[in-house]
Design a protein around this motif. Sequence first.
Motif, PDB file in Angstrom:
ATOM      1  N   ALA A 415      40.273  46.262  71.534  1.00 26.53           N
ATOM      2  CA  ALA A 415      41.248  45.751  71.231  1.00 26.53           C
ATOM      3  C   ALA A 415      42.381  45.716  70.689  1.00 26.53           C
ATOM      4  CB  ALA A 415      40.524  43.703  71.188  1.00 26.53           C
ATOM      5  N   ILE A 419      46.409  46.525  70.976  1.00 28.75           N
ATOM      6  CA  ILE A 419      47.362  46.319  70.585  1.00 28.75           C
ATOM      7  C   ILE A 419      48.716  46.325  69.655  1.00 28.75           C
ATOM      8  CG2 ILE A 419      48.438  43.543  69.742  1.00 28.75           C
ATOM      9  CD1 ILE A 419      45.520  42.329  70.549  1.00 28.75           C
ATOM     10  N   ASN A 578      54.774  41.470  83.192  1.00 26.20           N
ATOM     11  CA  ASN A 578      55.015  40.636  81.471  1.00 26.20           C
ATOM     12  C   ASN A 578      54.688  41.472  81.584  1.00 26.20           C
ATOM     13  OD1 ASN A 578      54.649  39.479  79.345  1.00 26.20           O
ATOM     14  ND2 ASN A 578      56.389  38.910  80.560  1.00 26.20           N
ATOM     15  N   TYR A 580      52.468  41.009  78.173  1.00 27.43           N
ATOM     16  CA  TYR A 580      51.464  40.178  77.837  1.00 27.43           C
ATOM     17  C   TYR A 580      50.455  39.765  79.499  1.00 27.43           C
ATOM     18  CZ  TYR A 580      54.524  39.843  74.031  1.00 27.43           C
ATOM     19  OH  TYR A 580      55.389  39.843  73.262  1.00 27.43           O
ATOM     20  N   TYR A 581      50.521  39.203  81.042  1.00 25.43           N
ATOM     21  CA  TYR A 581      49.754  39.731  81.699  1.00 25.43           C
ATOM     22  C   TYR A 581      48.292  40.796  81.505  1.00 25.43           C
ATOM     23  CZ  TYR A 581      48.655  39.648  86.599  1.00 25.43           C
ATOM     24  OH  TYR A 581      47.827  39.061  88.272  1.00 25.43           O
ATOM     25  N   TYR A 582      49.507  41.662  81.788  1.00 24.69           N
ATOM     26  CA  TYR A 582      47.771  42.520  81.690  1.00 24.69           C
ATOM     27  C   TYR A 582      47.181  42.845  80.128  1.00 24.69           C
ATOM     28  CZ  TYR A 582      50.083  44.556  85.963  1.00 24.69           C
ATOM     29  OH  TYR A 582      50.323  44.538  87.172  1.00 24.69           O
ATOM     30  N   MET A 583      47.591  42.308  79.554  1.00 20.78           N
ATOM     31  CA  MET A 583      47.029  42.115  77.684  1.00 20.78           C
ATOM     32  C   MET A 583      45.880  41.235  77.980  1.00 20.78           C
ATOM     33  SD  MET A 583      50.279  43.230  75.254  1.00 20.78           S
ATOM     34  CE  MET A 583      49.573  42.672  73.259  1.00 20.78           C
ATOM     35  N   TYR A 584      46.138  39.921  78.321  1.00 18.90           N
ATOM     36  CA  TYR A 584      45.408  39.234  79.406  1.00 18.90           C
ATOM     37  C   TYR A 584      43.828  39.308  79.905  1.00 18.90           C
ATOM     38  CZ  TYR A 584      48.945  36.122  77.309  1.00 18.90           C
ATOM     39  OH  TYR A 584      49.967  35.775  76.474  1.00 18.90           O
ATOM     40  N   TRP A 585      44.328  40.222  80.820  1.00 17.20           N
ATOM     41  CA  TRP A 585      43.201  41.333  81.808  1.00 17.20           C
ATOM     42  C   TRP A 585      42.361  42.557  80.484  1.00 17.20           C
ATOM     43  CZ3 TRP A 585      41.553  40.367  86.169  1.00 17.20           C
ATOM     44  CH2 TRP A 585      42.610  39.702  87.285  1.00 17.20           C
ATOM     45  N   GLY A 587      42.740  41.218  77.676  1.00 16.22           N
ATOM     46  CA  GLY A 587      41.306  40.898  76.165  1.00 16.22           C
ATOM     47  C   GLY A 587      40.544  39.564  77.064  1.00 16.22           C
ATOM     48  N   GLY A 588      40.785  39.747  78.966  1.00 18.75           N
ATOM     49  CA  GLY A 588      39.619  38.789  79.298  1.00 18.75           C
ATOM     50  C   GLY A 588      38.385  39.195  79.340  1.00 18.75           C
ATOM     51  N   SER A 592      34.337  39.160  78.425  1.00 16.17           N
ATOM     52  CA  SER A 592      33.188  38.485  79.003  1.00 16.17           C
ATOM     53  C   SER A 592      32.022  39.177  78.740  1.00 16.17           C
ATOM     54  CB  SER A 592      33.285  38.784  80.369  1.00 16.17           C
ATOM     55  OG  SER A 592      32.735  38.825  81.801  1.00 16.17           O
TER      56      SER A 592
END
Length: 659
Positions: A415, A419, A578, A580-585, A587-588, A592
């Motif tokens: 991760a 980034i 955006n 960051y949207y897929y970076m959140y996916w 990262g989530g 998990s």
Amino acid sequence: MLDALVSAFANITSGVHLLYLFGGVFLGLAIGVFPGLGGIVGMSLLMPFLYGMDQVSAIAMLIGMVAVIPTSDTFTSVLMGIPGSSASQATVLDGFPLAKQGHAAKALGAAFSASLFGGLFGALVLTAFVLIARPLILAFGSAELFMLGILGLSMVGVLAGSSIWKGLAACGLGLLIGSIGGAPATGEERMSFNISYLIDGIPLVVVGLGIFAVPEIVDLLRQRRSVAGTSSLGSGWLDGFRDMIRYRWLCLRCASIGTIVGALPGLGGSVVDWIAYGHVVQTSKDKSKFGQGDIRGVLAPESANNAKEGGGLVPTLLFGIPGSGSMAVFLGGMVLLGLEPGPSMVGSQLDITYTIVWSLALANVIGAGSCLFLSPYIARLTTIRYVLMAPFMVMVITFAAFQATRDLGDLLSLAGVGILGIYMKRFGWPRPALLIGFVLADNVETYLYQALQFYEWSFLTRPIVLIVGAITLISIWMGARKKPADQSGTTQPLRSRATDLKPQVCFALTLAGFFAFALFDAFLQSFLGGVFTGGVALVMLPMSLWIIFRLLRGEAMDPMNYDHEVEDGFAGDPDRANLYYYMYWLGGFILSCMTIGYLMSLVGFFMAFLYFEARLSWPRILLLTGLSTGFMVSLAKIMVLDFPPGLLQSLVELPWPFR
């Protein structure tokens, strides 16, 4: 001599030998398609099956796998922008852009044709020089290998885009990241923050996947289309073969480079594709298409990385010194079979040596032919909507990254490096320069330390050191002399908006802070433990400050590669998402995995992603989730691989495969 040749020919033409050779080739094909696994995993998988086999049959399986993995790992490099292994990292630079342009067929045809040529050339050279290679290999000591590392680092100049300053800084960043952990000379911990995972450094597979795969996955998801963006696979498979014929002298030169460099133990296998790529860029009059889909950028590394396998067998067979990780496992297999590497391989066991050499050539023919046969079907993956492929690619790269050390730190490192790779791509910092610095860091430092211990500074006057140094200077001079004006590193004004400038400056300041920390950390070490990292940081810190100064003056260091979309967030384009949207996916998903474990997280990730992003019906979601999960469970069972555990696994006793 004649008896040995006759015996070797009888061995490779026997039905049993061919059967085992085919088995090794097809197992290598299956392993090579998965990014991050590569030859070491495949060879290790074969080890338990060698017990009780006769020498010739076992060698056939091992050689079949050794020959084909550098060929089959081209699939993911070209089709998905994910390096299959360290041998195919340079292929990504031009192979993946060709696939995105709808020329996947041409790129794969060229890659497999060049691989076949390089593999046969390497076997031919090994056949001719197996008896005279011994004195040549013995002539390369630590001083000479250090200079070869410098030659590899000099390739950063052609991988730096239009800003040589960013390229050098990225290379220095790679050298320092590669130096994290124990110092080769003293074992002192450097830049580890007292984190046990970092004591042994960050694994290469994690850095390779993070710096290349993660940014490409995010970018393709943001564009909401297929990899190729067209239903066509290109202008024909024969075009790639014709390109190999057209650039046959380039392939011959790069195959020669691959054979020579691959024969040098401990270094050649990890850098030969970059040296070949740097060679083709530096010697080309027209550099404008490199990195954007130039077929020469596919032919050069592919012909070199297959030829290196023939070269890598020289020190393995003659001295018992493996030239790469896969050759180290191959050496273990030889010992397991009762074969002792050394002078006997060119004496009483010469027939076994030539059996190995000719099996390598035959395996290259079988492997390249098989890849060409399978390519039309596998290449159709580029025409599928990427939103359907993305969950599978995330599944593969996270699973492959975890196999590096089987520690949850692998996922966190993936991760973090991912980034870094995203922002390097956004702001025009060359990622290949970082990777080549990372790959060479440990070896260059080790060889420098050894050279100074053995020869002090007089090692710089050794004949081969002078020759390699001259080649390095000539290579740099040729690249600089032929560099077009628009790539000269001249500055151009940024767009006037302040949002263009602030993120670039913040990113550069972050890197400068890391260089400052590395310099501070070096002062805490002994001389031998901190001289390398301190020297690199001492050069890189003012260079990064110079980049920041130029940015603050409103000068774009690499305007052609700078991506304004990272700030805009594609606000004016409803078909793009955006960053960051897929970076959140991602990262989530990793968070998990650390909480409830990999397999349960994978099921949840697939179902959520396919429902919210792909907009599939529940029957299709359940079908794809079940097939993907079943595939990973079967792969883990067959290859005896582990899934990343989470906090839940430490609290509750779960049955396999959830434990």
